[in-house]
Motif scaffolding. Structure first.
Motif, short mmCIF file in Angstrom:
data_model
loop_
_atom_site.label_atom_id
_atom_site.label_comp_id
_atom_site.label_asym_id
_atom_site.label_seq_id
_atom_site.Cartn_x
_atom_site.Cartn_y
_atom_site.Cartn_z
N ALA A 293 31.36 -8.24 -0.51
CA ALA A 293 30.99 -7.89 0.86
C ALA A 293 30.51 -9.13 1.60
N HIS A 294 30.96 -9.28 2.83
CA HIS A 294 30.52 -10.28 3.82
C HIS A 294 31.26 -11.62 3.69
N GLY A 295 30.80 -12.53 2.86
CA GLY A 295 31.49 -13.82 2.72
C GLY A 295 31.55 -14.59 4.02
N LEU A 330 37.72 -14.76 10.73
CA LEU A 330 38.92 -14.23 10.06
C LEU A 330 40.05 -15.26 10.02
N GLN A 331 40.08 -16.15 11.00
CA GLN A 331 41.15 -17.16 10.98
C GLN A 331 41.07 -18.02 9.73
N ARG A 332 39.84 -18.32 9.31
CA ARG A 332 39.68 -19.13 8.09
C ARG A 332 40.16 -18.34 6.88
N VAL A 338 43.00 -15.38 1.99
CA VAL A 338 42.06 -14.45 1.34
C VAL A 338 42.32 -13.03 1.86
N GLN A 339 42.45 -12.09 0.94
CA GLN A 339 42.61 -10.68 1.31
C GLN A 339 41.32 -10.16 1.93
N TYR A 340 41.44 -9.26 2.89
CA TYR A 340 40.22 -8.65 3.42
C TYR A 340 40.49 -7.25 3.95
N THR A 368 34.95 -15.53 17.80
CA THR A 368 35.38 -16.63 16.94
C THR A 368 36.78 -17.13 17.30
N GLY A 369 37.27 -16.69 18.47
CA GLY A 369 38.54 -17.23 18.96
C GLY A 369 39.76 -16.60 18.33
#
Ligand SMILES: [Zn+2]
Length: 469
Positions: A293-295, A330-332, A338-340, A368-369
């Motif tokens: 969770a989070h990351g 999320l872009q990173r 990375v799955q999310y 976050t653009g």
């Protein structure tokens, strides 16, 4: 007042589900409805997998989806229209999947004024301590399971408390409702109140619960260290050993949520090169069945290792905003592969409703653009979440062969929304309205394995009268 037309249709649908009428010789149930879901694809591709059927037949038999196709085509093939329930005024979606939620935290939603570490001490630990009492735990667990269904969530990856009975109670409730649920006993042997610590028995309790419940009907077990800071090295390594011994159980924990937490945790494990390495050393970074969770505050190297392991991040925007933990980029995650999934994290998250989670996800992404499309948001709460949990062979969409967990949305339940969608130009715009303006009051019915387990008890507003929004 329920309109007569709608009341009749609901009555028909309920009688179908209790088997009194409208089943054909195969005993299948046929619903004519609008459908949105994502087709099975190998790649993680919400746009390509998106499917909208404005007039479809969804056939369910023995808890499984047998048919999903355009109504015209089904009738051409000889489907008898008299046995079909007309629910074209509803939009049917796969049941929502919540990949990170705490069953014990309903009564601390909206607890004021703290960030993560103080919030845990001020609100979470005292509330979880109350679960020592069997009656309280039982009452709250039943209420939680009912609430999941009322919010359209059919599968969840759930933290219980460190009390073994809180997990048994939850699994028994899930069995009663035939829900596909993954849950685990919180492991915690330091840095928490004495009453919650499980020093001598945490691992043995976990093993006993795995033996008793994992794989029983639709249940799965998740080994659940709360987070690195509340477990000793020994407990984390023992949890890793269990994961080795039972390779098909899940692992769930928290990772890199809040900057103060990251600094404190890294200080407790000076041998580890970073936060993720604490779990990696213990054997808890495994595969798609490891969910973190989070990351939010991860380095590039941590993201690379997460991607390589196929483990996933549960993105909990409501919680991250509420506790001021940070804005997940999320872009990173996408850059590193990375799955999310998108999750509620109640009770730091403020609602079990995945429309609310998607709305907050959109806003975090705006900050976050990154523009989070409606397609991606719904994907990350349905098929994408099923993939992130390694469950997409069973749930996540409405393809024939999948388990018949689905939710029916009724825009007429909110007259602001009903009015707003008269002005949309596409299904994407319509979905975006639901996730931005909607909440659980839009849910008309929630189905578990083809059986309606929740029906909205509220009367429909009369047409033209504004509801509260
Ligand atoms: Zn959490």
């Amino acid at each position: 007042m329920l309109t007569e037309d709608c009341a009749l249709r609901l009555q028909q649908l309920n009688s179908v589900c209790f088997g009194y009428q409208s089943r054909d010789q195969s005993n299948a149930m046929h619903i004519r409805t609008r459908i949105v879901h994502f087709r099975d694809t190998l790649a993680d591709a919400p746009d390509a997998a998106f499917e909208y059927l404005s007039d479809a037949i969804l056939s369910v038999e023995q808890g499984t989806i047998r048919r999903l196709e355009a109504a015209e085509s089904a009738f051409d093939k000889g489907l008898d229209a008299t046995g079909v329930i007309d629910m074209r005024h509803l939009l049917t979606l796969p049941g929502f999947i919540d990949s990170h939620v705490h069953a014990s935290q309903q009564n601390i939603i909206a607890a004021f004024g703290e960030q993560l570490m103080d919030w845990l001490n001020a609100y979470t630990f005292p509330e979880e301590t109350r679960f020592a009492e069997l009656d309280y735990a039982e009452q709250e667990t039943e209420r939680f399971m009912e609430a999941l269904l009322a919010h359209g969530t059919t599968t969840a990856l759930i933290f219980c408390t460190s009390f073994k009975h809180s997990v048994s109670l939850l699994f028994e409730q899930a069995l009663k409702r035939n829900m596909r649920v993954i849950a685990g006993k919180v492991l915690m042997d330091r840095n928490a109140p004495q009453a919650l610590l499980d020093k001598s028995h945490g691992i043995a309790d976990t093993q006993a619960l795995i033996e008793r419940y994992h794989g029983k009907k639709r249940l799965g077990y998740a080994i659940t260290p709360r987070f690195a800071g509340t477990s000793t090295r020994e407990q984390l390594c023992a949890a890793g050993d269990l994961a080795e011994q039972y390779p098909d159980v899940w692992i769930q924990t928290h990772l890199s949520e809040n900057k103060a937490e990251v600094a404190w945790t890294n200080g407790l494990f000076t041998e580890a090169k970073d936060y993720l390495d604490i779990y990696q050393r213990a054997g808890l970074l495994k595969n798609e069945r490891s969910v973190f969770a989070h990351g939010i505050h991860l380095s590039d190297d941590e993201l690379k290792r997460l991607a390589a392991s196929k483990s996933s991040i549960a993105f909990c925007p409501s919680s991250n905003l509420f506790l001021g933990s940070g804005l997940l980029d999320l872009q990173r995650l996408r850059h590193f592969g990375v799955q999310y999934s998108i999750a509620s994290d109640v009770g730091a998250g403020t609602s079990l409703c995945q429309f609310r989670s998607m709305a907050d996800a959109y806003k975090v992404c705006q900050m976050t653009g990154y523009t989070l499309s409606a397609r991606e948001a719904y994907y990350r709460t349905t098929l994408g979440a099923a993939k992130a949990l390694g469950l997409s062979d069973y749930i996540g969409n409405l393809s024939p062969g999948k388990e018949a967990d689905f939710v029916m949305i009724n825009p007429a339940r909110n007259t602001h929304i009903a009015n707003r969608i008269e002005h949309v130009n596409s299904i994407d715009e319509e979905l975006f309205v639901y996730m931005t303006m909607g909440d659980e009051r839009l849910i008309e019915q929630t189905y578990i394995a083809g059986v309606p387990m929740y029906s909205n008890p509220q009367q429909l507003p009369p047409k033209g009268v504004l509801t509260r929004s």
